[in-house]
Design a protein around this motif. Structure first.
Motif, PDB file in Angstrom:
ATOM      1  N   VAL A 144       0.917  -1.201  -0.081  1.00  0.00           N
ATOM      2  CA  VAL A 144       0.365  -0.084  -0.252  1.00  0.00           C
ATOM      3  C   VAL A 144       0.810   1.485   0.249  1.00  0.00           C
ATOM      4  O   VAL A 144      -0.191   2.453  -0.374  1.00  0.00           O
ATOM      5  CB  VAL A 144      -1.134   0.055   1.133  1.00  0.00           C
ATOM      6  N   ALA A 145       2.357   1.023   0.380  1.00  0.00           N
ATOM      7  CA  ALA A 145       2.233   1.971   0.115  1.00  0.00           C
ATOM      8  C   ALA A 145       4.541   1.848   0.237  1.00  0.00           C
ATOM      9  O   ALA A 145       4.790   0.912   0.794  1.00  0.00           O
ATOM     10  CB  ALA A 145       2.440   3.107   1.100  1.00  0.00           C
TER      11      ALA A 145
ATOM     12  N   TYR B  49       9.129  -0.139   2.869  1.00  0.00           N
ATOM     13  CA  TYR B  49       7.409  -0.796   1.632  1.00  0.00           C
ATOM     14  C   TYR B  49       6.547  -1.325   2.561  1.00  0.00           C
ATOM     15  O   TYR B  49       7.147  -2.125   3.726  1.00  0.00           O
ATOM     16  CB  TYR B  49       8.174  -2.233   0.867  1.00  0.00           C
ATOM     17  N   PHE B  50       5.272  -0.725   3.051  1.00  0.00           N
ATOM     18  CA  PHE B  50       4.702  -0.899   3.241  1.00  0.00           C
ATOM     19  C   PHE B  50       3.031  -2.282   3.392  1.00  0.00           C
ATOM     20  O   PHE B  50       2.861  -2.257   2.275  1.00  0.00           O
ATOM     21  CB  PHE B  50       3.376   0.386   4.099  1.00  0.00           C
ATOM     22  N   PHE B  51       3.112  -3.134   3.883  1.00  0.00           N
ATOM     23  CA  PHE B  51       1.339  -4.351   3.538  1.00  0.00           C
ATOM     24  C   PHE B  51       1.005  -3.967   4.118  1.00  0.00           C
ATOM     25  O   PHE B  51       0.929  -4.098   5.016  1.00  0.00           O
ATOM     26  CB  PHE B  51       2.175  -5.327   3.643  1.00  0.00           C
ATOM     27  N   ASP B  52      -0.512  -4.291   4.288  1.00  0.00           N
ATOM     28  CA  ASP B  52      -1.617  -4.115   4.232  1.00  0.00           C
ATOM     29  C   ASP B  52      -2.281  -4.819   4.958  1.00  0.00           C
ATOM     30  O   ASP B  52      -2.490  -6.332   4.322  1.00  0.00           O
ATOM     31  CB  ASP B  52      -2.822  -3.043   3.870  1.00  0.00           C
ATOM     32  N   ILE B  53      -2.232  -4.917   6.613  1.00  0.00           N
ATOM     33  CA  ILE B  53      -2.845  -6.141   7.215  1.00  0.00           C
ATOM     34  C   ILE B  53      -4.458  -5.889   8.840  1.00  0.00           C
ATOM     35  O   ILE B  53      -4.461  -6.640   9.012  1.00  0.00           O
ATOM     36  CB  ILE B  53      -1.529  -6.469   8.278  1.00  0.00           C
ATOM     37  N   GLY B  54      -4.488  -4.885   7.645  1.00  0.00           N
ATOM     38  CA  GLY B  54      -6.327  -4.750   8.156  1.00  0.00           C
ATOM     39  C   GLY B  54      -5.993  -3.639   9.643  1.00  0.00           C
ATOM     40  O   GLY B  54      -5.073  -3.251  10.280  1.00  0.00           O
ATOM     41  N   GLU B  55      -7.564  -2.494   9.120  1.00  0.00           N
ATOM     42  CA  GLU B  55      -7.431  -2.042   9.795  1.00  0.00           C
ATOM     43  C   GLU B  55      -6.466  -1.245  10.521  1.00  0.00           C
ATOM     44  O   GLU B  55      -6.424  -0.451  11.606  1.00  0.00           O
ATOM     45  CB  GLU B  55      -7.777  -1.970  11.111  1.00  0.00           C
ATOM     46  N   GLY B  56      -5.672  -0.440   9.403  1.00  0.00           N
ATOM     47  CA  GLY B  56      -4.918   0.906   9.451  1.00  0.00           C
ATOM     48  C   GLY B  56      -3.765   0.228   9.800  1.00  0.00           C
ATOM     49  O   GLY B  56      -2.460   0.736  10.251  1.00  0.00           O
ATOM     50  N   SER B  57      -3.273  -1.240  10.090  1.00  0.00           N
ATOM     51  CA  SER B  57      -2.191  -1.648  10.337  1.00  0.00           C
ATOM     52  C   SER B  57      -1.173  -2.681   9.022  1.00  0.00           C
ATOM     53  O   SER B  57      -1.585  -2.799   8.458  1.00  0.00           O
ATOM     54  CB  SER B  57      -2.501  -3.140  11.171  1.00  0.00           C
TER      55      SER B  57
ATOM     56  N   GLY C 285       5.680  12.144   4.633  1.00  0.00           N
ATOM     57  CA  GLY C 285       4.675  12.529   3.986  1.00  0.00           C
ATOM     58  C   GLY C 285       3.467  11.791   4.127  1.00  0.00           C
ATOM     59  O   GLY C 285       2.302  12.009   4.962  1.00  0.00           O
ATOM     60  N   PHE C 286       2.982  10.795   3.800  1.00  0.00           N
ATOM     61  CA  PHE C 286       2.196   9.879   4.176  1.00  0.00           C
ATOM     62  C   PHE C 286       1.595   9.647   5.916  1.00  0.00           C
ATOM     63  O   PHE C 286       0.476   8.703   6.181  1.00  0.00           O
ATOM     64  CB  PHE C 286       1.695   8.922   4.144  1.00  0.00           C
TER      65      PHE C 286
ATOM     66  N   PRO D 118      -3.956   3.771   4.148  1.00  0.00           N
ATOM     67  CA  PRO D 118      -3.675   3.847   2.294  1.00  0.00           C
ATOM     68  C   PRO D 118      -4.298   2.325   2.385  1.00  0.00           C
ATOM     69  O   PRO D 118      -4.244   1.180   1.759  1.00  0.00           O
ATOM     70  CB  PRO D 118      -2.032   3.903   2.274  1.00  0.00           C
ATOM     71  N   THR D 119      -4.310   2.152   4.095  1.00  0.00           N
ATOM     72  CA  THR D 119      -5.273   0.912   3.750  1.00  0.00           C
ATOM     73  C   THR D 119      -6.658   0.503   3.833  1.00  0.00           C
ATOM     74  O   THR D 119      -7.007   1.843   4.139  1.00  0.00           O
ATOM     75  CB  THR D 119      -4.934   0.370   5.654  1.00  0.00           C
ATOM     76  N   GLY D 120      -6.826  -0.754   3.789  1.00  0.00           N
ATOM     77  CA  GLY D 120      -8.688  -0.431   3.394  1.00  0.00           C
ATOM     78  C   GLY D 120      -9.250  -0.092   2.445  1.00  0.00           C
ATOM     79  O   GLY D 120     -10.811   0.090   2.734  1.00  0.00           O
ATOM     80  N   ARG D 121      -8.378   0.121   1.283  1.00  0.00           N
ATOM     81  CA  ARG D 121      -9.138   0.873  -0.604  1.00  0.00           C
ATOM     82  C   ARG D 121      -8.127   0.020  -1.093  1.00  0.00           C
ATOM     83  O   ARG D 121      -6.849   0.038  -1.104  1.00  0.00           O
ATOM     84  CB  ARG D 121      -9.059   2.219   0.144  1.00  0.00           C
ATOM     85  N   PRO D 122      -8.869   0.086  -1.732  1.00  0.00           N
ATOM     86  CA  PRO D 122      -7.898   0.373  -3.582  1.00  0.00           C
ATOM     87  C   PRO D 122      -6.575   0.852  -3.432  1.00  0.00           C
ATOM     88  O   PRO D 122      -6.411   2.349  -3.072  1.00  0.00           O
ATOM     89  CB  PRO D 122      -8.622   0.180  -4.534  1.00  0.00           C
ATOM     90  N   ALA D 123      -5.455   0.504  -3.459  1.00  0.00           N
ATOM     91  CA  ALA D 123      -4.339   0.676  -3.824  1.00  0.00           C
ATOM     92  C   ALA D 123      -4.136   1.174  -5.173  1.00  0.00           C
ATOM     93  O   ALA D 123      -4.374   0.291  -6.171  1.00  0.00           O
ATOM     94  CB  ALA D 123      -3.300  -0.414  -4.171  1.00  0.00           C
TER      95      ALA D 123
END
Length: 201
Positions: free
Chosen positions: A39-40, A50-58, A121-122, A145-150
């Protein structure tokens, strides 16, 4: 119940920061195999992050250091190992800037060293340590960037100007051309065998 009357409003883990020697394989595994969406991305001369979405803002976030040799290892979970170097820091999730500033002030009131707010930044963050020497961060998403389309072409979130091939595939083709396979650590297999359990490879 809150630990104190003026509670800190934690929202879970913002990101757990780990270390990789191969960011491309990491993207192919976490995004492609585990379905933890990329996601970022951040990039500085010294590292990629690099950031990977594991749900609920985490998120789970990985560092890949530039021109730095990293000793790799594999170990079973829960078994101590002196060279366990994959962990970098733990960032806890806060809801907004006010919560970040209040936590910074709270840490100072308790005699803890803490940085000023750092704008990435983000996300915006403060940095401190726990009594065990664990590097800690508290962060809030200025652009979650989590919980929405990337959108892998969104330069606000995908800021690495020279991303690994996996990210270029996601940006240009909307998918990964291939993923990576992994293996169990031998110690885990030996432990299972002692229990009479066999695995097919």
């Amino acid at each position: 119940m809150a630990a104190t009357p003026d509670t800190v409003h934690w929202r879970g883990v913002h990101h757990l920061a780990l270390v990789t020697a191969d960011m491309d394989a990491t993207v192919r595994f976490w995004h492609g195999v585990l379905d933890a969406r990329l996601v970022a991305t951040l990039a500085l001369p010294a590292f990629r992050h690099y950031f990977f979405d594991i749900g609920e803002g985490s998120t789970i976030a990985f560092f890949e250091y530039t021109d730095q040799s990293i000793d790799s290892f594999a170990k079973p979970a829960g078994v101590p190992y002196a060279k366990a170097a994959q962990f970098d820091h733990l960032s806890m999730h806060l809801p907004d800037e006010d919560a970040l500033l209040r936590l910074r002030d709270r840490l100072k009131e308790h005699g803890c060293e803490v940085t000023d707010v750092i704008d990435h930044g983000f996300l915006r963050s403060i940095y401190f340590s726990d009594p065990n020497g664990i590097a800690m961060e508290a962060s809030w998403w200025t652009l979650d960037p989590t919980g929405r389309p990337a959108d892998h072409s969104d330069g606000r979130l995908f800021a690495d100007p020279d991303p690994v091939p996996a990210v270029r595939e996601l940006r240009d083709e909307g998918r990964l051309r291939h993923t990576v396979a992994t293996r169990l650590v031998d110690g885990v297999i030996e432990d299972l065998r002692r229990e009479g359990i066999t695995l097919e490879r």
